[in-house]
Design an enzyme around this catalytic site. Sequence first.
Site, mmCIF file in Angstrom:
data_model
loop_
_atom_site.group_PDB
_atom_site.id
_atom_site.type_symbol
_atom_site.label_atom_id
_atom_site.label_comp_id
_atom_site.label_asym_id
_atom_site.label_seq_id
_atom_site.Cartn_x
_atom_site.Cartn_y
_atom_site.Cartn_z
ATOM 1 N N SER A 80 0.893 -1.224 -0.316
ATOM 2 C CA SER A 80 0.526 0.066 -0.190
ATOM 3 C C SER A 80 0.668 1.148 0.017
ATOM 4 O O SER A 80 2.328 1.278 0.517
ATOM 5 C CB SER A 80 -1.231 0.246 1.272
ATOM 6 O OG SER A 80 -1.556 1.680 1.624
ATOM 7 N N TYR A 93 -1.149 -0.704 10.245
ATOM 8 C CA TYR A 93 -1.286 -0.897 8.828
ATOM 9 C C TYR A 93 -0.094 -0.637 8.014
ATOM 10 O O TYR A 93 0.719 -1.191 7.568
ATOM 11 C CB TYR A 93 -2.893 -0.249 8.581
ATOM 12 C CG TYR A 93 -2.962 -1.499 6.933
ATOM 13 C CD1 TYR A 93 -3.487 -2.371 6.363
ATOM 14 C CD2 TYR A 93 -2.634 0.766 5.823
ATOM 15 C CE1 TYR A 93 -3.379 -2.107 5.107
ATOM 16 C CE2 TYR A 93 -2.858 -0.099 4.801
ATOM 17 C CZ TYR A 93 -3.313 -1.197 4.074
ATOM 18 O OH TYR A 93 -3.641 -1.563 2.798
#
Length: 269
Positions: A145, A158
Amino acid sequence: MTAGQAPAARRALVTGATAGIGAEFARRLAAEGWALVLVARDADRLAAVAAELTGRHGHPVEVVAADLSTDEGCLAVERRLTEGTPVELLVNNAGTSLNQTFLRSSVADESRLLRLNVHAVLRLTLAAIGPMTDRGHGAVINVSSIAGFGPVMPGSTYPASKAWVTAFSESVDLTTRPRGVQVMALCPGYTRTGAHERLGIDMSAMPRAMWLEVEQVVGEGLRDLRKGRTVSVPSRRYRLAAAALRHAPRSLLRRFGRDTRGRDRQTPG
């Protein structure tokens, strides 16, 4: 997979294959003529996806129902990667986030995130690249990501997990590329996958222009793989954002993080 090689009769294994980016990888690869091994937790949804893709394209689709946040789930997929018909492309797509900050989190929740986002990626990549390097060809796509490029989600772990995925992929590629095996990190920004809704994360304040569609993410990811890239960031706007995150002073990123602490549960990818 290198440029110029036809995918006919080749086999790809995709994790998290029943929704979002993983489902689009399955659709795109099946349309290109790949045989598939699809992995997800829900056996019924897996069977439905497999039947749809087989009916549409006529290529074999195997399924492995496995929870990759568990040792048993990882072991089942490791066995498929090392035994039976060779897998030429591994797509490590399965992952998760948390709808809570670290201060409100628990060891159990954080451990599950790390087991799925980090531990499973490590185990399956290691299982795949052994046979691939022995054969002298193959590829791994680890879905990371853009969040991994900087501390842009205050209180969330995350981004840290995705920073690991990107760095891991780049490092492993340095050792496998000379032996014919490419390892690439795919780093999308905010993508319409349904994951935010499933996690109960309110994304209503996110501008429409920031969203990517899964078709673009997967299409650009496969294009960059065929170009031999180690890190793929779909869309020009997110490539600019990634460059800014990589090179901006840390003090500036921390100031930005403090200014966005009210949006600390937004998860790219």
